[in-house]
Design an enzyme around this catalytic site. Structure first.
Site, PDB file in Angstrom:
ATOM      1  CG  HIS A 125      -6.691  -4.801   6.762  1.00 18.06           C
ATOM      2  ND1 HIS A 125      -6.657  -5.578   5.638  1.00 18.06           N
ATOM      3  CD2 HIS A 125      -7.955  -4.323   6.852  1.00 18.06           C
ATOM      4  CE1 HIS A 125      -7.866  -5.587   5.076  1.00 18.06           C
ATOM      5  NE2 HIS A 125      -8.660  -4.820   5.796  1.00 18.06           N
ATOM      6  CG  HIS A 184      -1.948  -1.103   1.163  1.00 18.81           C
ATOM      7  ND1 HIS A 184      -2.968  -1.168   0.222  1.00 18.81           N
ATOM      8  CD2 HIS A 184      -2.067  -2.220   1.910  1.00 18.81           C
ATOM      9  CE1 HIS A 184      -3.670  -2.260   0.417  1.00 18.81           C
ATOM     10  NE2 HIS A 184      -3.141  -2.924   1.435  1.00 18.81           N
ATOM     11  CE  LYS A 236      -5.284  -6.642  -2.431  1.00 22.12           C
ATOM     12  NZ  LYS A 236      -4.301  -5.985  -1.564  1.00 22.12           N
TER      13      LYS A 236
END
Length: 146
Positions: free
Chosen positions: A141, A38, A68
């Site tokens: 996350h 990320h 993904k």
């Protein structure tokens, strides 16, 4: 007493190779995986958001086995992203924290039906606050943009 012959060379080789071998055998932590998936700072240069997403999704190993469906890249330094779990964020629900300030983002979404590589993505850039899950004061996350 000085070492003679091959022993110093072998010792030096061992000292160089041992850390590399240990690093290869070590699994990526959840926090390291979060950063790999990320955080892209400084932002990788690409002609447009579509090519950026196709490049980064492959480069970050997010298309190895399957495509993904969606992924968001955050374009600020790792320390700023980590700060969301501390003074740079506000607790939300459970272990989720919302960033206090907006970040530059690129969201990549799978285009078309193929779930197997080669993958084709479309990209969208925005500036928004984010929500991340934190464990031990570190993000692990990416939940969503706000």
């Amino acid at each position: 007493m000085a070492l003679k012959g091959l022993h110093p060379a072998l010792l030096l080789l061992l000292l160089v190779l041992l850390p590399a071998c240990l690093a290869l055998g070590r699994r990526e932590t959840r926090h390291e995986k979060f950063h790999r998936q990320h955080v892209d700072f400084p932002k990788t240069s690409a002609p447009d958001a579509r090519r950026y997403c196709n490049l980064l999704m492959q480069r970050r190993n997010l298309t190895a086995d399957a495509c993904k469906p969606t992924n968001t890249f955050i374009h600020v330094g790792p320390a700023e992203v980590d700060g969301v779990c501390r003074s740079g964020g506000t607790p939300s629900t459970e272990n989720y924290y919302d960033s206090n300030v907006p970040f530059e983002l690129t969201t990549c979404r799978l285009a078309g039906g193929a779930q197997r590589p080669p993958c084709n993505y479309r990209g969208r850039t925005s500036t928004q606050r984010i929500r991340v899950a934190c464990v031990g004061g570190l993000p692990v996350h990416y939940k969503t943009q706000l």
